[in-house]
Design a protein around this motif. Structure first.
Motif, PDB file in Angstrom:
ATOM      1  N   LEU A  45     -69.493  26.796 109.008  1.00  0.00           N
ATOM      2  CA  LEU A  45     -68.780  26.881 110.213  1.00  0.00           C
ATOM      3  C   LEU A  45     -67.378  26.889 110.298  1.00  0.00           C
ATOM      4  O   LEU A  45     -66.637  27.311 111.087  1.00  0.00           O
ATOM      5  CB  LEU A  45     -69.304  25.328 110.825  1.00  0.00           C
ATOM      6  CG  LEU A  45     -70.420  25.500 111.454  1.00  0.00           C
ATOM      7  CD1 LEU A  45     -71.127  24.048 111.556  1.00  0.00           C
ATOM      8  CD2 LEU A  45     -70.721  26.383 112.805  1.00  0.00           C
TER       9      LEU A  45
ATOM     10  N   HIS B  41     -65.945  29.164 108.243  1.00  0.00           N
ATOM     11  CA  HIS B  41     -65.634  30.476 108.204  1.00  0.00           C
ATOM     12  C   HIS B  41     -65.821  31.071 109.311  1.00  0.00           C
ATOM     13  O   HIS B  41     -65.079  31.860 110.076  1.00  0.00           O
ATOM     14  CB  HIS B  41     -66.812  31.041 107.284  1.00  0.00           C
ATOM     15  CG  HIS B  41     -67.028  32.565 107.087  1.00  0.00           C
ATOM     16  ND1 HIS B  41     -66.040  33.468 106.641  1.00  0.00           N
ATOM     17  CD2 HIS B  41     -67.914  33.519 107.968  1.00  0.00           C
ATOM     18  CE1 HIS B  41     -66.290  34.781 107.104  1.00  0.00           C
ATOM     19  NE2 HIS B  41     -67.453  34.582 107.797  1.00  0.00           N
ATOM     20  N   LEU B  42     -66.695  30.678 110.285  1.00  0.00           N
ATOM     21  CA  LEU B  42     -67.147  31.124 111.566  1.00  0.00           C
ATOM     22  C   LEU B  42     -65.981  30.868 112.630  1.00  0.00           C
ATOM     23  O   LEU B  42     -65.539  31.588 113.291  1.00  0.00           O
ATOM     24  CB  LEU B  42     -68.501  30.513 112.286  1.00  0.00           C
ATOM     25  CG  LEU B  42     -69.698  31.395 111.780  1.00  0.00           C
ATOM     26  CD1 LEU B  42     -70.929  30.428 112.375  1.00  0.00           C
ATOM     27  CD2 LEU B  42     -69.697  32.629 112.335  1.00  0.00           C
TER      28      LEU B  42
ATOM     29  N   ALA C  90     -64.069  34.297 111.281  1.00  0.00           N
ATOM     30  CA  ALA C  90     -64.837  35.361 112.404  1.00  0.00           C
ATOM     31  C   ALA C  90     -64.379  34.925 113.590  1.00  0.00           C
ATOM     32  O   ALA C  90     -64.577  35.757 114.626  1.00  0.00           O
ATOM     33  CB  ALA C  90     -66.286  35.042 112.157  1.00  0.00           C
ATOM     34  N   GLY C  91     -63.814  33.915 114.033  1.00  0.00           N
ATOM     35  CA  GLY C  91     -63.348  33.756 115.310  1.00  0.00           C
ATOM     36  C   GLY C  91     -64.381  33.489 116.355  1.00  0.00           C
ATOM     37  O   GLY C  91     -64.310  33.573 117.327  1.00  0.00           O
ATOM     38  N   SER C  92     -65.637  33.364 115.947  1.00  0.00           N
ATOM     39  CA  SER C  92     -66.842  33.256 116.961  1.00  0.00           C
ATOM     40  C   SER C  92     -67.219  31.955 117.487  1.00  0.00           C
ATOM     41  O   SER C  92     -67.556  31.443 118.353  1.00  0.00           O
ATOM     42  CB  SER C  92     -68.077  33.798 116.276  1.00  0.00           C
ATOM     43  OG  SER C  92     -67.778  35.207 115.453  1.00  0.00           O
ATOM     44  N   ALA C  93     -66.859  30.833 116.370  1.00  0.00           N
ATOM     45  CA  ALA C  93     -67.029  29.635 116.728  1.00  0.00           C
ATOM     46  C   ALA C  93     -65.795  28.824 117.284  1.00  0.00           C
ATOM     47  O   ALA C  93     -64.627  29.501 117.110  1.00  0.00           O
ATOM     48  CB  ALA C  93     -67.782  28.798 115.597  1.00  0.00           C
TER      49      ALA C  93
END
Lengths: 591, 433
Positions: free
Chosen positions: B370, B372-373, B377-380
């Motif tokens: 999480l 990393h996300l 990744a900017g998704s979470a």
């Protein structure tokens, strides 16, 4: 914790779990699959809507006039491309400069670990050409990117033509607040990777590139254009990026909104949306669209040049022009107007797109399923593993006889996984020397050989295993393996839901019900089955032999993607999923 | 038992040395779960650099460890890896010796109680025999040394390892009955991070028990012993603080170290509970919530001491667990120290402990995913990461309370028999309310 510390209720719960464990697992599996299939049913989905306020309320009339001239430029580009036998760098530089952009080039080269048979390349050398349109009014802190690939042969000439036409038109507008970078990249994804690495000063894949001489600000959004014909009947939106990452849903919403406004047919996964959701064929159409998206996301490869932008936190999508047999045709001027409208809306952004969803599935372009709705399907499958683990723990009663007895299979499985990861590429020279195969075939066949060798291990490692012959030995191993699989699938599903779900769908029944003597499937079968299913969904079913060749090429592409762009599917499968599954294989042959 | 222990130490040192030499060492020392602004090695190096330049290491908001640490590393910076490995070894050996000694005392007490016929007849299976407890000290040492959390903490060169070593030495000296050393080590631990202050009560209870002084607030001997211990503890604390002052030449380490721990100005995400709350909070209420959160750590001392006054060693471990959950900048090194429990869990609660351990395992795997996300990744976003943090802490709290429940249950069975009967003879069950 009343439920778990009250002895009466606890005893009732435990007896329920142990008595009905298998039926509950089966029910959970069916429920998980049914939930997933139900996601495509239209009443269960939400309509898409624009979440970002900054992109909401502009009343703009798009006025791009020069579609025919753009097509003419495209034909010139094609002629120069044929003459230069690759990217016509000088002509592009001159043309972009004449349109008033600041033009720069970037050279890059890369030696692939083994030849790519799909695209027939091994030693790749190329040049990217990009022109920056500086924002006339604002400080130059942000940028937008419009890119078109320079493909060999007759592909994508019109895309470059439209790109140059738009560049000329945009140059005359005064309202741009962000720099616009017009990029023509060679060798599609490899060139794009080189450009992005150069732009962001990172070097994660070991490519050689010359530093970028000119730069804009931080990129807010990017669109990649693929257009191979003068007229199109529909525009297709491709969203899936590297490692299954998706752009913000607002980008898809923007595209859809503009297609509605201008009156262009828009599709996703190449499938047009249908209105009859309550009929069986309508529902199965939606399911097919969603399954195509799931398969593409699970493969972990970027399905358009936009796929590599997502890693840098830049929302990007690819727009493909499709020319099929329909009556109503759209010309280049309309496409230009569509892109103009999209860029004007993106120009209004105050901050990066973050309001809408990052995790979603799209059964059609106007409906979506968010993470809160699709995760329970995966959760039900993971629940099966947890129930199994609880059941095993209760059966084992006393603390595990020796976690050390589990250590040997664990270590051997992981070593096999490491072998599967490293050997295929390293041994390709030796394989080519001794066998009459090409390098690509050598790599793929080595991978298959290591995989099959791993299957033979349990027969031979029995002598090393302690605790063999005991009833409890395999139960301890199964407990550890089930927990390991549950954690692994959970982490995978968070990063790439489709990959996690497909692995869960095939591995969980095996994991839950394996005992010594029951047969099981392998992850290789999963991949084979997925290849055939993918071809079926795309309405291009293949014969078995073709399917097998496709399967081999999928393996080689997976290894190449990992080496070239850092895709995580191959290391995940080789280093984690395969060893975990080998533990179950060990249980199967426990004597 | 020396041979298995030596083998264990060798294996642990080899694993750590191998990881130091690999490329993972840099990666691990940047993880927010493993290092905090208090314990990061990068900050120690910054502080050393500032000290070499003649500037106070506490200028700028970089270094927040105590002056003694910086002077220790002033001489040992080239041998930093060996220092941290040695700290882990000392912790393990101290725990080993203390558990062995404690077991001896437990057996002695059991023998007296058996001879005095104080145990009901049907709970003989709950009595511990020397044979089954023979490997417990080794298991405790192994559990600490080969715990992935400890290994990560050591490879990241987090000063939490030194803190754990001091606390382990405190436990050893308390169990051996050495009042002076116990006070000195406790003051060292308190000097480094304020929270071990709560261990004072546990140490006092144990030492009083050992000296056969009854815990009676009206007796003079009780107060005299408390005064002695307090004098030794506070005295050594003042000596250490004074020494720091003389070494450093100024008092500015007090706000930088203790002010930092208590007022939580740095809100980098970690595995604790503070950062998300204080990032969302309005300035107006900050002081109030700060007090509430900090009191939470100290608050459990009083009820736990009253309930566990017959079992002070268990109280020490309970307190360590509470500290590691509620402190302002926890790291996985603190969690590792809190997992030391040398009681065999009874079968009734092993299911709970299994579930909770599964949750802890899953959360530890999800932390980097999480992160990393969220960051890369900017998704979470931060909610995802804090959800896992909350789940992790809740699982720890449940683990602590399960162990507490199992312990209390065992004690109850020992005094009232295994098969409980109501007054009319029907079977009764034990319920936690």
């Amino acid at each position: 914790m009343g439920l778990l510390s009250d002895p009466n209720r606890r005893r009732a719960l435990i007896s329920l779990l142990t008595r009905l464990n298998a039926p509950i697992c089966v029910v959970c599996y069916m429920a998980g699959v049914a939930w997933f299939m139900g996601l495509a049913f239209e009443p269960f989905t939400l309509r898409t809507y624009m979440s970002e306020n900054a992109m909401g309320s502009t009343m703009v009339e798009e006025r791009f006039p020069a579609g025919e001239r753009a097509l003419g430029t495209g034909r010139e580009f094609s002629a120069h491309k044929k003459k230069a036998g690759g990217m016509p760098v000088d002509w592009l530089v001159k043309t972009m400069q004449s349109r008033g952009l600041e033009v720069f080039t970037q050279r890059f080269s890369r030696r692939l670990p083994f030849p790519d048979e799909d695209k027939e390349r091994y030693m790749v050398k190329g040049t990217n050409v990009y022109g920056i349109l500086r924002a006339p009014r604002a400080p130059r802190t942000e940028a937008l990117v419009l890119s078109a690939p320079c493909s060999p042969g007759d592909d994508n000439n019109q895309a470059v033509g439209v790109l140059l036409g738009l560049a000329q038109y945009f140059r005359n507008q005064v309202f741009w607040a962000k720099d616009i970078i017009f990029l023509v990249n060679e060798h599609d994804l490899i060139g794009m990777q080189a450009w992005l690495e150069g732009y962001h000063h990172t070097n994660t894949t070991g490519m050689d590139w010359s530093p970028l001489q000119g730069r804009g600000g931080s990129i807010q959004a990017a669109l990649s254009l693929e257009l191979s014909s003068d007229v199109v009947t529909s525009l297709d939106l491709v969203l899936e990026g590297l490692n299954g990452q998706l752009p913000n849903l607002d980008l898809a919403n923007l595209f859809y909104a503009f297609c509605q406004k201008i009156g262009v047919l828009c599709t996703t996964q190449g499938k047009l949306q249908r209105n009859d959701w309550d009929s069986v064929s309508g529902y199965s159409h939606a399911v097919q669209t969603m399954m195509l998206m799931v398969m593409k996301q699970a493969s972990g490869r970027p399905w358009g040049d936009h796929g590599l932008f997502l890693r840098y936190h830049i929302e990007a999508a690819t727009i493909k022009g499709i020319n099929s047999f329909r009556q109503y045709k759209t010309d280049a001027t309309t496409i230009g107007r569509l892109l103009e409208g999209m860029y004007r809306k993106l120009n209004n952004l105050l901050e990066r797109l973050h309001q809408s969803y990052f995790f979603y599935l799209m059964p059609s372009l106007s409906h979506f399923v968010s993470i809160g709705y699709y995760m329970p399907a995966f959760g039900l499958l993971a629940l099966i593993l947890l129930l199994r683990a609880l059941d095993l723990w209760i059966q084992l009663a006393t603390p595990p006889p020796g976690v050390l007895s589990v250590l040997t299979p664990l270590v051997i499985s992981h070593l096999t996984g490491v072998a599967l990861y490293t050997l295929p590429i390293h041994f390709q020279e030796i394989a080519v020397e001794h066998f009459p195969v090409s390098e690509t075939e050598a790599v793929v066949l080595t991978a298959i050989a290591v995989y099959t060798a791993g299957l033979a291990l349990p027969h031979n490692t029995h002598r090393l295993l302690t605790g063999r012959g005991t009833e409890n030995g395999w139960k301890v191993l199964k407990l550890v393996a089930v927990l390991y699989l549950a954690v692994l699938l959970g982490c995978t599903a968070l990063i790439n839901f489709s990959l996690g779900f497909i692995l869960a769908l095939t591995l969980v029944p095996v994991a839950a019900f394996v005992t010594p003597d029951l047969c099981s499937a392998t992850p290789a079968c999963t991949l084979l089955f997925s290849v055939f299913l993918f071809q079926e969904l795309q309405e291009m079913p293949v014969s078995f032999l073709d399917g097998w060749m496709l399967y081999l090429s999928v393996i080689s592409q997976g290894i190449l993607d990992h080496a070239l762009y850092g895709s995580l599917v191959y290391p995940l499968v080789a280093l984690l999923v395969y060893p975990c599954w080998l533990l179950f294989w060990n249980i199967l042959f426990w004597k | 038992m020396a041979a298995p222990l030596t083998l264990l130490l060798l294996v642990a040192v080899t694993v750590r040395a191998a990881l130091y030499r690999s490329s993972l060492a840099d990666l691990i020392s940047e993880r927010v779960e493993v290092v905090s602004p208090l314990t990061a090695w990068k900050r120690v190096v910054e502080g050393l650099a500032l000290l070499d330049l003649g500037v106070s290491p506490y200028s700028g908001d970089v270094f927040h460890e105590t002056p003694l640490i910086i002077y220790l590393f002033h001489f040992l910076v080239d041998y930093a890896e060996i220092t941290f490995m040695l700290a882990d070894v000392i912790t393990a050996v101290a725990l080993y010796l203390s558990v062995k000694d404690y077991n001896k005392q437990v057996f002695r007490k059991q023998k007296y109680a058996l001879e005095a016929d104080r145990y009901p007849l049907d709970c003989l299976e709950l009595i511990r025999s020397p044979k089954e407890m023979q490997y417990i000290p080794l298991k405790v040492a192994m559990f600490y040394l080969l715990n992935p959390f400890t290994i990560l903490s050591c490879v990241a060169k987090s000063t939490c390892g030194l803190n754990n070593a001091v606390i382990a030495l405190f436990v050893l000296s308390t169990i051996k009955g050495n009042v002076l050393l116990s006070a000195i080590f406790l003051s060292l631990a308190t000097y480094q991070s304020i929270y071990p202050l709560t261990l004072c009560a546990a140490a006092l209870l144990y030492l009083l028990q050992r000296q056969y002084i009854p815990v009676n607030l009206r007796r003079f001997s009780f107060w005299w012993f408390v005064a002695q211990y307090a004098f030794m503890y506070l005295g050594s604390l003042f000596v250490i603080v004074g020494l720091s002052f003389f070494l450093l030449g100024s008092w500015d380490f007090l706000p930088s170290v203790y002010g930092f721990i208590l007022s939580v100005p740095d809100l980098t995400p970690n595995i604790g509970l503070f950062w998300y709350f204080f990032a969302e909070m309005f300035e107006h209420f900050r002081l109030f919530f700060l007090c509430v959160f900090q009191i939470n750590v100290f608050f459990y001392t009083v009820p736990l001491s009253i309930k566990l006054k017959e079992h002070p060693v268990f109280l020490i471990f309970m307190q360590l667990a509470v500290i590691s959950i509620f402190k302002s900048y926890p790291t996985v090194g603190d969690i590792a120290a809190s997992f030391i429990k040398h009681h065999k869990a009874s079968s009734a609660s092993s299911l709970n402990i299994f579930l909770v351990s599964c949750v802890l395992l899953a959360c530890s795997a999800l932390f980097p995913v999480l992160w990393h996300l969220w960051i890369y990744a900017g998704s979470a976003n931060s909610n995802f990461y804090y959800a896992i943090t909350l789940l992790f802490n809740v699982a720890q709290i449940l683990l602590v309370s399960d162990y507490f429940y199992a312990f209390l249950r065992r004690e109850h069975h020992l005094s009232h028999g295994l098969y409980l009967k109501r007054k009319d003879g029907s079977e009764a069950t034990l319920v936690l309310k």
